[in-house]
Enzyme design. Structure first.
Site, PDB file in Angstrom:
ATOM      1  N   GLU A   1       0.839  -1.215   0.000  1.00  0.00           N
ATOM      2  CA  GLU A   1       0.000   0.000   0.000  1.00  0.00           C
ATOM      3  C   GLU A   1       0.866   1.254   0.000  1.00  0.00           C
ATOM      4  O   GLU A   1       0.553   2.234  -0.669  1.00  0.00           O
ATOM      5  CB  GLU A   1      -0.950   0.002   1.203  1.00  0.00           C
TER       6      GLU A   1
ATOM      7  N   ASP B   1       3.564  -5.277  -5.182  1.00  0.00           N
ATOM      8  CA  ASP B   1       3.821  -6.530  -4.456  1.00  0.00           C
ATOM      9  C   ASP B   1       5.317  -6.727  -4.229  1.00  0.00           C
ATOM     10  O   ASP B   1       5.748  -7.065  -3.116  1.00  0.00           O
ATOM     11  CB  ASP B   1       3.293  -7.735  -5.256  1.00  0.00           C
TER      12      ASP B   1
END
Ligand SMILES: [Zn+2]
Length: 422
Positions: free
Chosen positions: A262, A326
């Site tokens: 995030e 990721d």
């Protein structure tokens, strides 16, 4: 408003805003002008009867899950079974829990937090978030593709990100929402109206920085570029993702990598469009964009090789933004974990070294079992890659993983070249 009325004059916009309870709106952002042009074409060329039929269809489709069983079942048969391969309706308690979470999420959330989210878990996950931000700071300072001026912007933005962990500081007030025990569809309609009114009420007021876009029980997390905050509901900080009974290795591998994911969104091709105050302002230079693009292409080539289902490959132009997050997120979590445990003697557990356990923990967030139908839908709509690729694609770019599991060049879990953006 004048421009909108020019693009789509067949629709009485001032009247629409008036009946929504927001008269006198003068300025708005038409985020999708092409859509509005299409609305104009349809509204001005279709018969009133056809438009009524269209609205009736959508109203009934929206209401069907809350009406009598045959309607609920017909809706489920098409949208869940035919389109997504779900063989049977979930048990009633799941439907009820989801409904309460959707419509009264912050009331349910208070009870959820009381039962599942201790002050200790909050403190630990807050600390983890701060450590990952510190790792991000180092990574930004050392990036070879970002110009010095842009790095200053990035660091300023990083410095003022707000970490929202667990639940909101102030709970939403539902006292004006009437819930009747014998009126299911009515409760849902009143809940939608309540939410509509809450949204309209924001007009002309300062941004509420306390607001959350997810309820506390939600098993998900997000970065909001317009608020410049990261949000981790208590629901995503539960086993098997974050487990207070486990040590740092699996927890940093799992939740830490999600926090890192995030966080990178604040600085990537999405985050570049919003500044430290959440205002729409691109703070990258064309050279930064090119440097990012060059590196993301490595990831695009890699993920395009992975299969989603049957012969359908990942559309890596769609997924690369998430694939990069990721990879970056896992790197940040690894750095933060190493720092957190620097003074500890980490023993093997269950035959795995601590480094191996970091990666096992990381891989376990993506344990999933999806039917081919939903995989097909996702292959064209979901900007995230399927779970196995979100793990294998990341770790095969990490020398830390290769060292932990003694993988050698040329083996399947060693991607060549090593892709890296953050
Ligand atoms: Zn993401």
């Amino acid at each position: 408003m004048a421009s909108l009325s020019k693009i789509a004059p067949a629709f009485d916009w001032p009247h629409y805003f008036e009946i929504q309870g927001a008269p006198g709106v003068a300025k708005l952002n038409v985020a999708q002008p092409e859509f509005m042009k299409a609305v104009q074409t349809e509204v001005s060329t279709e018969s009133v009867e056809a438009l009524r039929g269209y609205l009736r269809l959508h109203f009934l489709t929206a209401a069907a899950p809350y009406l009598a069983h045959p309607l609920e079942q017909a809706d489920f048969d098409f949208y869940s079974t035919t389109l997504r391969g779900v063989p049977a309706m979930p048990p009633r308690w799941k439907t009820c829990t989801r409904g309460v979470d959707r419509d009264l999420g912050e009331a349910l959330g208070q009870e959820f937090v009381k039962r599942t989210f201790s002050a200790d878990t909050k403190a630990k996950t807050q600390l983890m978030t701060e450590q990952i931000e510190t790792a991000m700071k180092q990574e930004i300072e050392n990036l070879d593709w970002m110009s010095p001026a842009t790095k200053q912007e990035a660091l300023r933005k990083l410095h003022v990100i707000r970490n929202k962990i667990g639940y909101p500081d102030q709970w939403r007030d539902y006292t004006t929402l009437e819930i009747k025990p014998d009126d299911y569809v009515g409760n849902v309609v009143r809940s939608y109206r309540f939410e509509d009114a809450r949204q309209w009420h924001k007009l002309g007021k300062p941004v509420d920085l306390n607001e959350w876009g997810m309820t506390p029980p939600t098993v998900n997390a997000y970065f909001n570029p317009q608020m410049n905050d990261i949000n981790f509901p208590a629901g995503v900080l539960q086993p098997p993702l974050y487990d207070t009974k486990l040590d740092d290795a699996p927890n940093y591998g799992n939740t830490g990598a999600t926090i890192g994911h995030e966080l990178t969104h604040a600085f990537d091709d999405e985050g570049r469009q919003f500044d430290d105050k959440g205002n729409l302002r691109d703070w990258w230079t064309p050279a930064d964009a090119k440097g990012f693009e060059d590196r993301i292409n490595c990831i695009r080539d890699q993920y395009a090789q992975y299969i989603v289902v049957d012969d359908i490959h990942i559309n890596s132009k769609l997924t690369s933004g998430e694939d990069v997050a990721d990879l970056g997120g896992t790197l940040l979590a690894y750095i933060a974990w190493k720092k957190q445990t620097a003074a500890q003697q980490l023993a093997s557990v269950d035959g795995f070294t601590s480094d191996q356990r970091f990666f096992v923990g990381m891989a376990q967030w993506a344990c999933e079992n999806e039917r081919p139908e939903v995989l097909r839908v996702r292959a064209i709509t979901d900007p995230h890659s399927p779970g196995y690729a979100r793990i294998n694609g990341v770790v095969s770019n990490m020398p830390e993983f290769q060292k932990a599991f003694s993988c050698k060049a040329g083996q399947p879990m060693v991607h060549a070249p090593t892709c890296r953006v953050w």
